[in-house]
Scaffold this motif. Structure first.
Motif, mmCIF file in Angstrom:
data_model
loop_
_atom_site.group_PDB
_atom_site.id
_atom_site.type_symbol
_atom_site.label_atom_id
_atom_site.label_comp_id
_atom_site.label_asym_id
_atom_site.label_seq_id
_atom_site.Cartn_x
_atom_site.Cartn_y
_atom_site.Cartn_z
ATOM 1 N N ARG A 41 -0.377 -10.015 21.728
ATOM 2 C CA ARG A 41 -1.146 -10.960 20.905
ATOM 3 C C ARG A 41 -2.220 -11.630 21.755
ATOM 4 O O ARG A 41 -3.396 -11.705 21.356
ATOM 5 N N MET A 65 4.024 -9.376 11.764
ATOM 6 C CA MET A 65 4.146 -10.760 11.313
ATOM 7 C C MET A 65 3.012 -11.615 11.880
ATOM 8 O O MET A 65 2.412 -12.430 11.158
ATOM 9 N N MET A 66 2.696 -11.402 13.155
ATOM 10 C CA MET A 66 1.599 -12.167 13.778
ATOM 11 C C MET A 66 0.273 -11.859 13.072
ATOM 12 O O MET A 66 -0.540 -12.759 12.829
ATOM 13 N N ALA A 68 -0.042 -10.791 9.985
ATOM 14 C CA ALA A 68 0.004 -11.347 8.631
ATOM 15 C C ALA A 68 -0.243 -12.849 8.632
ATOM 16 O O ALA A 68 -0.872 -13.389 7.729
ATOM 17 N N ARG A 69 0.232 -13.524 9.669
ATOM 18 C CA ARG A 69 0.041 -14.980 9.764
ATOM 19 C C ARG A 69 -1.373 -15.344 10.201
ATOM 20 O O ARG A 69 -1.731 -16.519 10.260
ATOM 21 N N GLY A 70 -2.132 -14.338 10.577
ATOM 22 C CA GLY A 70 -3.498 -14.606 11.016
ATOM 23 C C GLY A 70 -3.590 -15.041 12.467
ATOM 24 O O GLY A 70 -4.603 -15.554 12.917
ATOM 25 N N GLU A 71 -2.505 -14.831 13.221
ATOM 26 C CA GLU A 71 -2.532 -15.220 14.639
ATOM 27 C C GLU A 71 -3.271 -14.189 15.478
ATOM 28 O O GLU A 71 -3.564 -14.410 16.645
ATOM 29 N N TYR B 148 3.145 -9.199 3.955
ATOM 30 C CA TYR B 148 2.295 -9.685 2.859
ATOM 31 C C TYR B 148 2.056 -8.608 1.808
ATOM 32 O O TYR B 148 1.093 -8.638 1.067
#
Lengths: 419, 274
Positions: A41, A65-66, A68-71, B148
């Motif tokens: 990341r 997940m990162m 998707a979270r926009g990180e 998502y």
């Protein structure tokens, strides 16, 4: 997966003192996979190509997940198998993306065809590997034969022995592989479960620090619709040796770059990695355990215990298998009386009936005036834990070998010969 | 009289690894009933699988069984059938194994029309490895790697098999337990590549992420959307929206691969005979 920040801020500051860790940064409690995901990341990777297989697959779940979270601004692509997965990473890297992929066990070897085109195309893809035993039969434990099978495919190949080293290697490998003097793909290996699934303290630097250490990738021959060029052409046999020589030179040319990058990392982040080989209590050692990967963690404790009993034992851990640090190892190893190579892999019918690393160590020592007694310890096969008492047994064999100048066997099978 | 499953189960291999609510056990029982109905001999029947939850099935049943590499069931079974064409060879596996990593072998087995019976348990997910999306995860559905929603379109396994050349293609669901053995029986008896797609439930990796409150709800959904292919002929396009067709979707007679191969050998070795 337990990858939560346990302590930040002042508490983390206090811990640093207690544990003698002078590194600045946030302390997280991460598995090897969590460490890889966080480092990826922060390396701001552009494309990840995944395919599920245990145990490495957690890194992909975290990355998705990162993203998707926009990180992380990441294209996350799912292959239809490992072969396709490596093809996606190859394509992404050819187009100039900082690409990553990963696998374990049979997945690593299923993609075998694609490794050489990636390294020959000089695409600096990074692959996260959490080792797993090959079939048959199905086994989930860690054994290094999966990644070691790819050692002749032109990728850089090295093992971490803690989640912290996984984190740090991820950043260092990208910087080395993307260096304009290098442009090579890297296998960033960690033992399945022992490292991949057991959380430890990991110091995570700030994004600014990472950015200043790892600049964005500049890939001069990236595919570009505005400036079309061809990758992977067919050649005539007469051109082959030139290409092969270029690839060897690229790999051999990594030594000064590794040295430079690791030292720069140490300077920036307060670490003390040896660029190539870690020596643990070796200064006055007469005999040593030679090892790669996660079992070194246990091995160091065993060395401490044996030293308390007065044994002159040390541990040498190579951080790289490709390139093999021949000259460094020749200098280090030739001064001992006996060396036992812990083989968490198998090469059926190999010279000396040992694993892959002993072959490399033996070749390294061949040029030396002093040739220590060399033997192999086949241990941890099938992903079995290597216990302290098994390391003590190795210590006894080596002490005896140093005194006598020989060993009974060229390879000791832990679990058979020590019972 | 109740059916004696134990006759076909390997002693000491239970309990199985499948989660409570998983439909794979229903399919396994259907397969056993079908084999029994066909009167197959244990030592002349082979069950081949790849890797995954569904691919654990051959470990539990008492036939010649092979647990091969991920996706390789159809390739392995093709070799086995060619070596011993009189053997009944059945493949079992899941959607990820069969049409993702093994997709190439699957379509080429269909193309050759080799006499295999492929029972493919489509639970829309890679269950064993932690719920990553497969090529059969519905678009917009949730998986561990699509937090998502899934952007990918899906493979319709039955249509894929028909398009690739399989000569017997049928579909049912784990809810329709009695139909499973009927269709597998017909598939085994069919000369040529037979594909039986069974829509299955994975409550652990798929159901939980996609707002199914229970396995019963997942099964009920299968019950509600399943339309027998015979009934569908009388229904309008609007009525069929969101439904899936069940029953025998495709059946034709075409030359079987092992027979064609034997004919070629005969022709080459005996150029004068006809």
């Amino acid at each position: 997966m337990a990858n939560e920040d346990v302590k930040v801020g002042r508490q983390a500051e206090e811990d640093k003192g207690a544990l003698g860790d002078s590194r600045p940064g946030t302390i997280k409690f991460l598995t090897g996979l969590g460490a890889a995901a966080h480092a990826l990341r922060m390396a701001d990777i552009d494309v990840a190509s995944s395919y599920p297989i245990r145990p490495y697959t957690g890194v992909m779940m975290m990355l998705s997940m990162m993203a998707a979270r926009g990180e992380l601004d990441l294209e996350f692509v799912h292959g239809e198998g490992e072969h396709g997965q490596l093809g996606i990473a190859h394509g992404a890297s050819s187009a100039g993306a900082r690409a990553m992929t990963g696998s374990s066990g049979v997945g690593v070897v299923y993609a075998m065809e694609v490794y050489s085109p990636i390294s020959g195309g000089r695409c600096p893809v990074q692959m996260v590997i959490a080792d797993r035993t090959l079939d048959p039969p199905g086994d989930f434990g860690s054994e290094h034969t999966d990644a070691l099978s790819t050692r002749d495919q032109g990728w850089m190949l090295g093992w971490a022995h803690t989640p912290q080293e996984v984190f740090d290697n991820t950043l260092m490998y990208y910087r080395i592989g993307e260096d304009p003097r290098v442009y090579l793909p890297q296998m960033n290996c960690q033992d399945g479960y022992f490292i991949s699934h057991i959380p430890q303290r990991v110091v995570v630097p700030t994004q600014e620090e990472v950015n200043s250490f790892l600049p964005p990738l500049e890939f001069p021959d990236a595919l570009d619709p505005l400036n079309p060029l061809g990758h992977g052409p067919q050649i005539f046999p007469g051109q082959g040796h030139v290409l092969e020589a270029t690839r060897v030179n690229a790999m051999m040319g990594t030594f000064p770059v590794i040295d430079e990058v690791v030292n720069d990392f140490n300077k920036r982040f307060g670490t003390s990695y040896d660029p190539f080989v870690e020596q643990y209590k070796c200064s006055d050692a007469e005999y040593v355990i030679f090892i790669s990967g996660g079992h070194a963690f246990t091995g160091k404790f065993a060395v401490d215990h044996m030293r308390e009993k007065g044994m002159k034992i040390g541990l040498v851990r190579t951080r790289w298998v490709r390139p093999w640090p021949t000259d460094y190892l020749a200098d280090i190893l030739s001064k001992f009386k006996a060396i036992g190579v812990v083989e968490t892999n198998n090469s059926f019918g190999a010279a000396r009936q040992c694993g892959i690393l002993t072959l490399e160590v033996a070749t390294t020592l061949y040029q030396c005036d002093n040739k220590p007694v060399l033997t192999a310890f086949m241990a941890g096969l099938g992903g079995e834990v290597i216990r302290l008492d098994e390391f003590y047994y190795m210590g006894d064999v080596l002490k005896d070998a140093a005194a006598k100048g020989s060993t009974e066997r060229t390879a000791y099978w832990i679990g058979f010969h020590n019972v | 009289m109740t059916f004696d499953y134990e006759k076909y189960i390997r002693p000491g291999k239970l309990p199985h690894i499948w989660c409570p609510g998983c439909g794979h056990g229903i399919v396994m029982k259907g397969l056993i009933r079908a084999i029994d109905k066909c009167g197959l001999q244990k030592n002349r029947t082979a069950i081949v699988s790849g890797i995954g939850c569904a691919s654990r099935l051959p470990g539990y049943v008492d036939f010649n069984t092979v647990h091969t590499a991920h996706g390789r069931a159809a390739a392995f079974a093709t070799g086995m059938k060619m070596a011993d064409p009189d053997m009944t060879v059945i493949c079992t596996g899941g959607d990820g194994d069969g049409v993702a990593i093994g997709g190439n072998h699957f379509i080429h087995a269909c193309r050759r029309n080799i006499d295999l019976t492929y029972v493919i348990m489509n639970n829309h997910i890679y269950g064993m490895t932690g719920g990553q999306f497969s090529p059969c995860t519905p678009t917009d559905a949730f998986a561990s790697t699509t937090p998502y929603g899934n952007p990918d379109p899906i493979f319709d396994i039955s249509k894929l098999a028909i398009g690739a050349g399989a000569t017997f293609v049928a579909r049912t669901t784990a809810y329709h337990a009695t139909q499973i053995d009927k269709l597998i029986t017909e598939g085994i008896k069919h000369k040529g590549m037979a594909v039986i797609e069974v829509l299955d439930c994975c409550p652990t990796s798929y159901g939980r992420r996609n707002k199914f409150r229970s396995v019963v709800e997942m099964m009920k959904q299968h019950k509600d959307i399943a339309v027998p292919v015979t009934a569908a002929a009388k229904m309008s396009e609007e009525q069929l929206a969101g439904k899936i067709l069940t029953g025998v979707l495709h059946k034709e007679n075409k030359p079987e691969y092992c027979e064609q191969y034997a004919k070629l050998i005969n022709k080459v070795q005996n150029p004068t005979s006809k």
